[in-house]
Design a protein around this motif. Structure first.
Motif, PDB file in Angstrom:
ATOM      1  N   LEU A 216       9.043  28.950 -30.830  1.00 19.74           N
ATOM      2  CA  LEU A 216       8.526  29.885 -32.003  1.00 19.74           C
ATOM      3  C   LEU A 216       7.601  29.147 -32.898  1.00 19.74           C
ATOM      4  O   LEU A 216       7.794  27.841 -33.283  1.00 19.74           O
ATOM      5  CB  LEU A 216       9.517  30.524 -32.745  1.00 19.74           C
ATOM      6  N   GLY A 217       6.594  30.067 -33.239  1.00 15.99           N
ATOM      7  CA  GLY A 217       5.560  29.519 -34.036  1.00 15.99           C
ATOM      8  C   GLY A 217       5.905  29.765 -35.514  1.00 15.99           C
ATOM      9  O   GLY A 217       5.340  28.962 -36.396  1.00 15.99           O
ATOM     10  N   GLY A 218       6.726  30.718 -35.894  1.00 15.99           N
ATOM     11  CA  GLY A 218       7.218  30.891 -37.130  1.00 15.99           C
ATOM     12  C   GLY A 218       7.975  32.036 -37.331  1.00 15.99           C
ATOM     13  O   GLY A 218       8.316  32.472 -36.259  1.00 15.99           O
ATOM     14  N   PRO A 219       8.562  32.087 -38.624  1.00 15.34           N
ATOM     15  CA  PRO A 219       9.549  32.998 -38.651  1.00 15.34           C
ATOM     16  C   PRO A 219       9.208  34.446 -38.368  1.00 15.34           C
ATOM     17  O   PRO A 219      10.295  35.314 -37.890  1.00 15.34           O
ATOM     18  CB  PRO A 219       9.824  33.117 -40.411  1.00 15.34           C
ATOM     19  N   ASP A 220       8.268  34.899 -38.644  1.00 19.25           N
ATOM     20  CA  ASP A 220       7.512  36.394 -38.043  1.00 19.25           C
ATOM     21  C   ASP A 220       7.901  36.555 -36.564  1.00 19.25           C
ATOM     22  O   ASP A 220       8.477  37.831 -36.451  1.00 19.25           O
ATOM     23  CB  ASP A 220       6.089  36.799 -38.332  1.00 19.25           C
ATOM     24  N   GLU A 221       8.056  35.576 -35.816  1.00 17.71           N
ATOM     25  CA  GLU A 221       8.363  36.029 -34.576  1.00 17.71           C
ATOM     26  C   GLU A 221       9.658  36.233 -34.368  1.00 17.71           C
ATOM     27  O   GLU A 221      10.434  36.745 -33.259  1.00 17.71           O
ATOM     28  CB  GLU A 221       7.838  34.821 -33.582  1.00 17.71           C
ATOM     29  N   VAL A 222      10.710  35.600 -35.122  1.00 17.43           N
ATOM     30  CA  VAL A 222      12.085  35.741 -34.976  1.00 17.43           C
ATOM     31  C   VAL A 222      12.592  37.349 -35.316  1.00 17.43           C
ATOM     32  O   VAL A 222      13.279  37.822 -34.426  1.00 17.43           O
ATOM     33  CB  VAL A 222      12.794  34.783 -36.053  1.00 17.43           C
ATOM     34  N   ILE A 223      11.937  37.828 -36.320  1.00 18.11           N
ATOM     35  CA  ILE A 223      12.018  39.207 -36.570  1.00 18.11           C
ATOM     36  C   ILE A 223      11.891  40.152 -35.340  1.00 18.11           C
ATOM     37  O   ILE A 223      12.699  41.072 -34.970  1.00 18.11           O
ATOM     38  CB  ILE A 223      11.088  39.833 -37.776  1.00 18.11           C
ATOM     39  N   GLU A 224      10.816  39.633 -34.642  1.00 20.12           N
ATOM     40  CA  GLU A 224      10.629  40.470 -33.195  1.00 20.12           C
ATOM     41  C   GLU A 224      11.793  40.366 -32.208  1.00 20.12           C
ATOM     42  O   GLU A 224      11.646  41.400 -31.310  1.00 20.12           O
ATOM     43  CB  GLU A 224       9.122  40.225 -32.446  1.00 20.12           C
ATOM     44  N   LEU A 225      12.466  39.422 -32.256  1.00 26.96           N
ATOM     45  CA  LEU A 225      13.638  39.170 -31.412  1.00 26.96           C
ATOM     46  C   LEU A 225      14.883  40.093 -31.745  1.00 26.96           C
ATOM     47  O   LEU A 225      15.954  39.678 -31.171  1.00 26.96           O
ATOM     48  CB  LEU A 225      13.910  37.758 -31.188  1.00 26.96           C
ATOM     49  N   GLY A 226      14.821  40.842 -32.803  1.00 27.19           N
ATOM     50  CA  GLY A 226      16.071  41.167 -33.302  1.00 27.19           C
ATOM     51  C   GLY A 226      16.775  40.770 -34.366  1.00 27.19           C
ATOM     52  O   GLY A 226      17.985  40.940 -34.545  1.00 27.19           O
ATOM     53  N   TRP A 227      16.061  39.852 -35.044  1.00 21.60           N
ATOM     54  CA  TRP A 227      16.883  39.030 -36.242  1.00 21.60           C
ATOM     55  C   TRP A 227      17.746  40.078 -36.960  1.00 21.60           C
ATOM     56  O   TRP A 227      18.786  39.546 -37.366  1.00 21.60           O
ATOM     57  CB  TRP A 227      15.891  38.169 -36.961  1.00 21.60           C
ATOM     58  N   ASP A 228      17.143  40.872 -37.574  1.00 25.57           N
ATOM     59  CA  ASP A 228      17.758  42.021 -38.462  1.00 25.57           C
ATOM     60  C   ASP A 228      19.012  42.440 -37.986  1.00 25.57           C
ATOM     61  O   ASP A 228      20.129  42.626 -38.628  1.00 25.57           O
ATOM     62  CB  ASP A 228      16.918  42.740 -39.109  1.00 25.57           C
ATOM     63  N   ASP A 229      18.852  42.790 -36.675  1.00 26.38           N
ATOM     64  CA  ASP A 229      20.307  43.494 -36.152  1.00 26.38           C
ATOM     65  C   ASP A 229      21.349  42.388 -35.910  1.00 26.38           C
ATOM     66  O   ASP A 229      22.575  42.529 -36.330  1.00 26.38           O
ATOM     67  CB  ASP A 229      19.838  43.986 -34.700  1.00 26.38           C
ATOM     68  N   ALA A 230      20.874  41.154 -35.500  1.00 30.48           N
ATOM     69  CA  ALA A 230      21.925  40.043 -35.371  1.00 30.48           C
ATOM     70  C   ALA A 230      22.470  39.675 -36.737  1.00 30.48           C
ATOM     71  O   ALA A 230      23.697  39.508 -36.688  1.00 30.48           O
ATOM     72  CB  ALA A 230      21.068  38.745 -34.782  1.00 30.48           C
ATOM     73  N   ARG A 231      21.742  39.823 -37.734  1.00 32.60           N
ATOM     74  CA  ARG A 231      22.244  39.320 -39.265  1.00 32.60           C
ATOM     75  C   ARG A 231      22.901  40.549 -39.784  1.00 32.60           C
ATOM     76  O   ARG A 231      23.901  40.272 -40.646  1.00 32.60           O
ATOM     77  CB  ARG A 231      21.452  39.021 -40.122  1.00 32.60           C
ATOM     78  N   THR A 232      22.759  41.799 -39.199  1.00 30.13           N
ATOM     79  CA  THR A 232      23.516  42.915 -39.752  1.00 30.13           C
ATOM     80  C   THR A 232      24.869  43.101 -39.397  1.00 30.13           C
ATOM     81  O   THR A 232      25.887  43.020 -39.840  1.00 30.13           O
ATOM     82  CB  THR A 232      22.743  44.207 -39.503  1.00 30.13           C
ATOM     83  N   ASP A 233      25.215  43.141 -38.214  1.00 31.42           N
ATOM     84  CA  ASP A 233      26.494  43.258 -37.362  1.00 31.42           C
ATOM     85  C   ASP A 233      26.894  42.393 -36.403  1.00 31.42           C
ATOM     86  O   ASP A 233      27.970  42.671 -35.633  1.00 31.42           O
ATOM     87  CB  ASP A 233      26.550  44.818 -36.916  1.00 31.42           C
ATOM     88  N   GLY A 234      25.955  41.347 -36.311  1.00 29.83           N
ATOM     89  CA  GLY A 234      26.418  40.127 -35.173  1.00 29.83           C
ATOM     90  C   GLY A 234      26.807  39.044 -35.733  1.00 29.83           C
ATOM     91  O   GLY A 234      26.911  38.809 -36.709  1.00 29.83           O
ATOM     92  N   ILE A 235      26.930  38.136 -34.816  1.00 32.17           N
ATOM     93  CA  ILE A 235      27.132  36.703 -35.165  1.00 32.17           C
ATOM     94  C   ILE A 235      25.821  35.908 -34.423  1.00 32.17           C
ATOM     95  O   ILE A 235      25.607  35.970 -33.398  1.00 32.17           O
ATOM     96  CB  ILE A 235      28.481  35.983 -34.331  1.00 32.17           C
ATOM     97  N   ALA A 236      25.224  35.145 -35.335  1.00 34.94           N
ATOM     98  CA  ALA A 236      24.090  34.529 -34.920  1.00 34.94           C
ATOM     99  C   ALA A 236      24.211  32.998 -34.694  1.00 34.94           C
ATOM    100  O   ALA A 236      24.839  32.321 -35.375  1.00 34.94           O
ATOM    101  CB  ALA A 236      22.903  34.737 -35.979  1.00 34.94           C
TER     102      ALA A 236
END
Length: 160
Positions: A90-110
């Motif tokens: 990944l080039g930067g944090p913005d690309e992580v958001i596109e991978l579902g980061w918010d969903d992972a952090r809300t109800d998942g284990i990352a």
């Protein structure tokens, strides 16, 4: 500014079986909203630890490929959804958001390999595991650093 609570623990892992044992003990502590940040050089065992951790949470025979090219793999487990990220490319944090980061952090284990790519998205409450090569080809040294609530949980991982 409130000082961050933290606890460090170093565990020598003689072989892959010892790594799997640590992963299993760690798996019993995980719950939705947790993040495990895996650090270390290429080949240090980040993916092996992640694989053993994910298998300990669900089906021990489940295929857990490295997400090097897919960037993220998800697994349904009794502990909740596990999101296994490999952020190496990944080039930067913005690309992580596109991978579902918010969903992972809300109800998942990352479970995140190469977490430095998260930048400002790095949560304050997390478990960092840094893997280093040991004295033998199969040995590793794991340094666990628990931040926030993880500080207390790390203590329970101390070898008996």
């Amino acid at each position: 500014m409130t000082p961050r609570i933290r606890h460090d623990l170093t565990i020598d892992l003689q072989d892959e079986a010892a790594t799997a044992d640590l992963a299993s003990r760690l798996g019993r502590l995980l719950r939705a909203g947790d993040m495990v940040a895996l650090r270390g050089d290429l080949g240090a065992g980040k993916t092996s630890l992640a694989r053993a951790l994910i298998q300990s949470l669900g089906d021990a025979d489940e295929e857990v490929p490295s997400p090097t090219f897919t960037l993220v793999q998800t697994y349904e487990t009794p502990a909740g959804p596990v999101w296994h990220f490999d952020l190496y490319r990944l080039g930067g944090p913005d690309e992580v958001i596109e991978l579902g980061w918010d969903d992972a952090r809300t109800d998942g284990i990352a479970v995140v390999e190469w977490p430095d790519r998260l930048g400002t998205l790095m949560p304050d409450e997390r478990l960092d595991i840094t893997l280093a090569f040991g004295p033998d080809p199969t040995a590793r040294r794991a340094t666990l650093t628990g931040f926030g609530a993880w500080a207390g949980r790390v203590e329970s991982l101390e070898p008996k």
